[in-house]
Design a protein around this motif. Structure first.
Motif, PDB file in Angstrom:
ATOM      1  N   GLU B  52       0.824  -1.074   0.067  1.00  0.00           N
ATOM      2  CA  GLU B  52       0.005   0.157  -0.052  1.00  0.00           C
ATOM      3  C   GLU B  52       0.735   1.343   0.171  1.00  0.00           C
ATOM      4  O   GLU B  52       0.320   2.310   0.177  1.00  0.00           O
ATOM      5  CB  GLU B  52      -0.991   0.116   1.142  1.00  0.00           C
ATOM      6  N   THR B  53       1.979   1.225  -0.228  1.00  0.00           N
ATOM      7  CA  THR B  53       2.962   2.310  -0.173  1.00  0.00           C
ATOM      8  C   THR B  53       3.858   2.455  -1.498  1.00  0.00           C
ATOM      9  O   THR B  53       4.177   1.396  -1.873  1.00  0.00           O
ATOM     10  CB  THR B  53       4.107   2.228   0.914  1.00  0.00           C
ATOM     11  N   GLN B  54       3.966   3.444  -1.827  1.00  0.00           N
ATOM     12  CA  GLN B  54       4.601   3.837  -3.068  1.00  0.00           C
ATOM     13  C   GLN B  54       6.281   3.680  -2.648  1.00  0.00           C
ATOM     14  O   GLN B  54       6.654   4.464  -2.056  1.00  0.00           O
ATOM     15  CB  GLN B  54       4.286   5.246  -3.879  1.00  0.00           C
ATOM     16  N   ARG B  55       6.842   2.779  -3.124  1.00  0.00           N
ATOM     17  CA  ARG B  55       8.243   2.474  -2.895  1.00  0.00           C
ATOM     18  C   ARG B  55       9.183   3.105  -3.943  1.00  0.00           C
ATOM     19  O   ARG B  55      10.372   3.550  -3.539  1.00  0.00           O
ATOM     20  CB  ARG B  55       8.453   0.900  -2.759  1.00  0.00           C
ATOM     21  N   ASN B  56       8.817   3.090  -5.376  1.00  0.00           N
ATOM     22  CA  ASN B  56       9.716   3.568  -6.289  1.00  0.00           C
ATOM     23  C   ASN B  56       8.875   4.466  -7.346  1.00  0.00           C
ATOM     24  O   ASN B  56       7.786   4.089  -7.527  1.00  0.00           O
ATOM     25  CB  ASN B  56      10.299   2.488  -7.088  1.00  0.00           C
ATOM     26  N   LYS B  57       9.578   5.550  -7.918  1.00  0.00           N
ATOM     27  CA  LYS B  57       8.758   6.246  -8.699  1.00  0.00           C
ATOM     28  C   LYS B  57       9.607   6.584  -9.791  1.00  0.00           C
ATOM     29  O   LYS B  57      10.897   6.767  -9.525  1.00  0.00           O
ATOM     30  CB  LYS B  57       8.342   7.562  -8.220  1.00  0.00           C
ATOM     31  N   GLY B  58       8.921   6.580 -11.108  1.00  0.00           N
ATOM     32  CA  GLY B  58       9.872   7.049 -12.318  1.00  0.00           C
ATOM     33  C   GLY B  58       9.591   8.400 -12.650  1.00  0.00           C
ATOM     34  O   GLY B  58       9.275   9.252 -11.883  1.00  0.00           O
ATOM     35  N   ASN B  59      10.174   8.991 -13.894  1.00  0.00           N
ATOM     36  CA  ASN B  59      10.105  10.349 -14.177  1.00  0.00           C
ATOM     37  C   ASN B  59       9.016  10.690 -14.708  1.00  0.00           C
ATOM     38  O   ASN B  59       9.155  11.316 -16.135  1.00  0.00           O
ATOM     39  CB  ASN B  59      11.592  10.682 -14.948  1.00  0.00           C
ATOM     40  N   PHE B  60       7.847  10.637 -14.444  1.00  0.00           N
ATOM     41  CA  PHE B  60       6.540  11.142 -15.011  1.00  0.00           C
ATOM     42  C   PHE B  60       6.075  12.197 -14.132  1.00  0.00           C
ATOM     43  O   PHE B  60       6.225  12.416 -13.013  1.00  0.00           O
ATOM     44  CB  PHE B  60       5.706   9.825 -15.034  1.00  0.00           C
ATOM     45  N   PRO B  61       5.022  13.141 -14.985  1.00  0.00           N
ATOM     46  CA  PRO B  61       4.697  14.410 -14.203  1.00  0.00           C
ATOM     47  C   PRO B  61       3.601  13.880 -13.188  1.00  0.00           C
ATOM     48  O   PRO B  61       2.864  12.641 -13.057  1.00  0.00           O
ATOM     49  CB  PRO B  61       4.049  15.254 -15.212  1.00  0.00           C
ATOM     50  N   GLY B  62       3.285  14.886 -12.165  1.00  0.00           N
ATOM     51  CA  GLY B  62       2.339  14.699 -11.210  1.00  0.00           C
ATOM     52  C   GLY B  62       0.953  14.010 -11.773  1.00  0.00           C
ATOM     53  O   GLY B  62       0.277  13.873 -10.897  1.00  0.00           O
ATOM     54  N   ARG B  63       0.531  14.276 -13.064  1.00  0.00           N
ATOM     55  CA  ARG B  63      -0.559  14.034 -13.511  1.00  0.00           C
ATOM     56  C   ARG B  63      -0.774  12.478 -13.434  1.00  0.00           C
ATOM     57  O   ARG B  63      -1.879  11.980 -13.474  1.00  0.00           O
ATOM     58  CB  ARG B  63      -0.866  14.337 -14.795  1.00  0.00           C
ATOM     59  N   PHE B  64       0.401  11.795 -13.239  1.00  0.00           N
ATOM     60  CA  PHE B  64       0.084  10.252 -13.046  1.00  0.00           C
ATOM     61  C   PHE B  64       0.357   9.956 -11.599  1.00  0.00           C
ATOM     62  O   PHE B  64       1.138  10.276 -11.224  1.00  0.00           O
ATOM     63  CB  PHE B  64       1.271   9.614 -13.869  1.00  0.00           C
TER      64      PHE B  64
END
Lengths: 111, 113
Positions: B52-64
């Motif tokens: 239930e936690t975001q553990r990794n994030k790519g380089n996409f704008p906050g719209r995603f």
């Protein structure tokens, strides 16, 4: 960062052998995946290499050289259904659990 | 064991709208990753959720954005759609440890007009 290179497209003849290469330069490395993706479908797992050497699975084999940052996927006795995109992906060491994918090699098998 | 499922399979939206995509992972898998695939860019990582936690994030704008529920099902939301968001959106599930194989769903093909 991660930089993964593979040829964009390859063609081969039914019944032949083809080798798809993948080179990588990464800041960390745990292992290397190969996936197959048919047009319009999801990628499906083929292999995962952690140690140097060749691993064979039926008609498909995958090779890894960690010191050279190099892997290849070998497909033997090609069939028409092997026409697909082949993606290599590098798995980083612990911490980031997300593999980085290359752009894929589109393999066209013709009669 | 059932595989990864994604709904809907196809979607047509217009610019400015928003969309929510759903992914149900393989039973027992706690990690769900989302990817965008286009012919020009290949497979691009959006984000990964684990427990239930975001553990990794790519380089996409906050719209995603995304979220994961207690049963490990995940949703991805794209707001203010742009033409360039047209793509195949794939989710992949795994046990969540480094080196674990990711198993992909069939994807949602989004067309933005």
């Amino acid at each position: 960062g991660q930089n993964i290179d593979q040829p964009t497209e390859m063609t081969a003849t039914e019944g032949a052998i083809v080798q798809i290469n993948c080179t990588y330069q990464t800041s960390g490395f745990n292992g290397l995946f190969w996936y197959q993706q048919h047009a319009g479908e999801a990628p499906t797992f083929l292999s995962y290499n952690v140690l140097d050497g060749l691993e064979e699975k039926g008609r498909f084999s995958s090779f890894l050289s960690r010191s050279k940052g190099y892997s290849y996927l070998l497909l033997k006795e090609l069939q028409m259904k092997d026409s697909a995109s082949y993606l290599c992906a590098v798995s980083p060491p612990g911490g980031s659990y997300i593999p980085t994918f290359g752009r894929g090699t589109s393999l066209i098998v013709h009669p | 064991k059932a595989g990864v499922t994604q709904t809907p399979r196809y979607l047509i939206k217009t610019r400015g709208q928003q969309v929510t995509l759903s992914c149900s992972p393989i039973s027992g898998h706690r990690s769900v990753s989302w990817y965008q695939q286009t012919p020009g860019q290949g497979l691009q990582f959006l984000f990964e959720y684990f427990s239930e936690t975001q553990r990794n994030k790519g380089n996409f704008p906050g719209r995603f954005s995304g979220r994961q529920f207690s049963n490990s099902r995940s949703e991805m939301n794209v707001s203010t759609l742009e033409l360039g968001d047209s793509a195949l959106y794939l989710c992949a599930s795994s046990l969540g440890e480094s080196g674990e194989t990711q198993y992909f769903g069939p994807g949602t093909r989004l067309l933005v007009l």
